[in-house]
Write a protein that holds these residues in place. Structure first.
Motif, PDB file in Angstrom:
ATOM      1  N   PRO A 146      69.054  52.726 -28.697  1.00  0.00           N
ATOM      2  CA  PRO A 146      68.210  51.907 -29.575  1.00  0.00           C
ATOM      3  C   PRO A 146      66.994  52.630 -30.144  1.00  0.00           C
ATOM      4  O   PRO A 146      66.479  52.218 -31.192  1.00  0.00           O
ATOM      5  N   SER A 147      66.518  53.690 -29.499  1.00  0.00           N
ATOM      6  CA  SER A 147      65.336  54.384 -30.014  1.00  0.00           C
ATOM      7  C   SER A 147      65.681  55.421 -31.084  1.00  0.00           C
ATOM      8  O   SER A 147      64.797  56.002 -31.701  1.00  0.00           O
ATOM      9  N   VAL A 148      66.983  55.640 -31.318  1.00  0.00           N
ATOM     10  CA  VAL A 148      67.434  56.638 -32.299  1.00  0.00           C
ATOM     11  C   VAL A 148      67.597  55.978 -33.664  1.00  0.00           C
ATOM     12  O   VAL A 148      68.184  54.899 -33.779  1.00  0.00           O
ATOM     13  N   TYR A 149      67.074  56.639 -34.692  1.00  0.00           N
ATOM     14  CA  TYR A 149      67.209  56.133 -36.062  1.00  0.00           C
ATOM     15  C   TYR A 149      68.576  56.520 -36.594  1.00  0.00           C
ATOM     16  O   TYR A 149      68.857  57.693 -36.857  1.00  0.00           O
ATOM     17  N   ASP A 150      69.467  55.526 -36.732  1.00  0.00           N
ATOM     18  CA  ASP A 150      70.859  55.815 -37.087  1.00  0.00           C
ATOM     19  C   ASP A 150      71.429  54.703 -37.968  1.00  0.00           C
ATOM     20  O   ASP A 150      72.017  53.735 -37.458  1.00  0.00           O
ATOM     21  N   PRO A 151      71.301  54.811 -39.289  1.00  0.00           N
ATOM     22  CA  PRO A 151      71.861  53.792 -40.184  1.00  0.00           C
ATOM     23  C   PRO A 151      73.370  53.623 -40.038  1.00  0.00           C
ATOM     24  O   PRO A 151      73.911  52.560 -40.385  1.00  0.00           O
ATOM     25  N   GLU A 152      74.047  54.649 -39.532  1.00  0.00           N
ATOM     26  CA  GLU A 152      75.504  54.583 -39.372  1.00  0.00           C
ATOM     27  C   GLU A 152      75.927  53.430 -38.473  1.00  0.00           C
ATOM     28  O   GLU A 152      77.071  52.961 -38.557  1.00  0.00           O
ATOM     29  N   ARG A 153      75.018  52.980 -37.598  1.00  0.00           N
ATOM     30  CA  ARG A 153      75.381  51.897 -36.679  1.00  0.00           C
ATOM     31  C   ARG A 153      75.784  50.627 -37.439  1.00  0.00           C
ATOM     32  O   ARG A 153      76.485  49.775 -36.890  1.00  0.00           O
TER      33      ARG A 153
END
Length: 512
Positions: free
Chosen positions: A412-419
């Motif tokens: 959750p702390s990772v910036y990942d638009p792919e999610r």
């Protein structure tokens, strides 16, 4: 002598409040309240636990006491929801018990006695205002009416950045973003924008900033009720003075519009703004469709506050995350180039064909909701998840904590638009930010969710797309892409250190 008197007053307040709080808890023994930290502070309750940023402090407490938590702020019960499940129970299952927003001293003073849509108590007049928002003021038809204004302001914004960039100095993006979003709202609302720091709209922007600061200020009278009349911190005068300044500005705009309308008569081809719509509603015949003058001014105030700072905050966070994650920036630009091409500026109508850009905005809102906590008030006693919620309790929904819940979000702390675009799980791409998915609540949910969510998304997405399409961004003199991501703010949360960067022109369709 004055110092001794001051200490005596404080001692007396402490003594009275200690007796009051003890008697309150004796009355509360029959409640089965959610778990929470022990009470150990007279007068303030658990307030000393909350000395850091409120949403972060509540999140830390929730990791110990659970996703549904009880604290005391002074003499007030506060129930804190930090999970999607508890938020859903409050905002959907038991929604009728939580249809009011708590009215604070500042909000009552600054919003015409809570006559605005945001704070007005739930009831017939609120339903009337809700209908006006959805069918007249913020409807799809009304937003479409102003598309040319928004796109024109994006071009002006980009030209301004290009002119500033020629100096070679870093730009404080927050200042420019707030001016950009404020100009959009100013033109939509009253048909004019700022042309300098000392003009009418520039002065209005200053007062809006003052109001934002007062709404976010900690006022002791809000948590210790019997201290409310004393105004020990001096906020009462500040609230009244700021309200009178704002009211004078709003009244002036209304009168200017009334004069113009009287001169032009029917059939004018002048582009109508939101103040024209508000005047139509004020002048309408029939009690069922008549808007009060105070509510009209309060609605305009809501537009300025929410429509200026919120989108500017999200845009600053989004740009910071894109600079820190160049692979995300590259993919967003490639998508724009493939859909829009390299010969024209991206438009609002292109956004529906830019799913990766939409995912970037969703991911930014997940990690950085502009208002990390939104509040409700219990109209009556009820139960949530088997626990009692006393009548008039304050309810805090911690959207910031919910967006970082590992039960819903991998890493959750990772910036990942792919999610939001996982092909193996199509349900992820369907997650929206308008309140139907309780793991992502940047605009609230239910009857009292933000009515301006659609407008905010339009401004955020179109502006961000243009910033990605037209500029590269350098920070730290190009030596690294590290940015301090600490937060600051209470009502709207910004970067603690304003983002400063150099725009490097990549595509300038508007330069000729």
């Amino acid at each position: 002598m004055l110092e001794i008197q001051g200490y005596l007053v404080l001692f007396l307040l402490w003594f009275i409040s200690t007796i009051f709080i003890r008697s309150l808890f004796k009355k509360s023994e029959s409640y089965k309240l959610p778990p929470g930290p022990p009470i150990s502070f007279p007068i303030l309750g658990h307030a000393p636990y909350l000395r850091s940023l409120l949403h972060q402090a509540l999140y830390k407490l929730s990791t110990r006491y659970g996703p549904l938590m009880h604290i005391m702020l002074g003499s007030q019960h506060v129930i804190v929801a930090s999970s999607a499940e508890s938020a859903k129970q409050i905002l959907k299952t038991c929604e009728e018990s939580f249809c009011n927003r708590p009215i604070m001293i500042a909000s009552e003073s600054l919003t015409y006695g809570a006559a605005d849509y945001f704070f007005i108590p739930y009831g017939n007049y609120w339903r009337f205002l809700k209908k006006l928002c959805m069918t007249e003021l913020l409807s799809g038809k009304t937003l479409e009416h102003f598309v040319s204004i928004r796109e024109d302001e994006v071009k002006c914004f980009l030209r301004n950045l290009l002119a500033i960039s020629k100096s070679g100095k870093p730009i404080e993006m927050r200042h420019e973003l707030i001016r950009h979003t404020n100009n959009i709202i100013s033109r939509m609302t009253m048909g004019k924008k700022s042309n300098g720091v000392n003009d009418e709209v520039g002065e209005l922007r200053k007062v809006i900033r003052e109001i934002g600061e007062l709404l976010g200020a900690f006022n002791l009278g809000d948590i210790v009720g019997f201290m409310r009349p004393f105004d020990l911190q001096g906020f009462g005068k500040k609230n009244n003075d700021t309200h009178h300044k704002m009211d004078a500005m709003m009244e002036k705009v209304l009168k200017e519009h009334e004069e113009v309308r009287a001169k032009e008569g029917e059939g004018s081809d002048r582009k109508k703004d939101l103040f024209d719509i508000l005047l139509n509603l004020i002048e309408a015949d029939g009690a069922d469709s008549k808007l009060s003058r105070q509510s009209a001014k309060a609605f305009a105030l809501d537009m300025f506050i929410a429509g200026t700072n919120g989108p500017a905050s999200v845009l600053e966070w989004a740009l910071a995350e894109l600079i820190r994650n160049p692979h995300v920036f590259k993919k967003a630009r490639e998508e724009i180039d493939s859909i829009v091409g390299k010969e024209r500026l991206v438009k609002e109508s292109d956004i529906t064909n830019l799913p990766y850009l939409q995912a970037v905005v969703k991911e930014t809102l997940r990690l950085h909701p502009p208002t990390p906590i939104f509040a409700r008030e219990a109209i009556r006693s009820c139960q949530v998840d088997g626990y009692d919620v006393p009548a008039y309790s304050k309810i805090f929904i911690n959207a910031w904590a919910i967006g970082r819940d590992p039960n819903y979000w991998d890493n959750p702390s990772v910036y990942d638009p792919e999610r939001f675009l996982q092909n193996d799980d199509p349900s992820k791409s369907k997650i929206d930010v308008r309140g139907q998915y309780y793991q992502l609540l940047p605009f609230g949910s239910g009857r009292r969710s933000c009515p301006g969510a659609s407008l905010a998304l339009i401004v955020i997405q179109a502006t961000l797309a243009s910033l990605v399409q037209c500029y590269d961004w350098d920070v730290n003199d190009g030596k690294s892409n590290e940015i301090d991501m600490k937060e600051v703010g209470r009502v709207t949360v910004f970067l603690a250190k304003p983002l400063k960067c150099k725009p490097v022109s990549h595509f300038a369709p508007f330069s000729a």
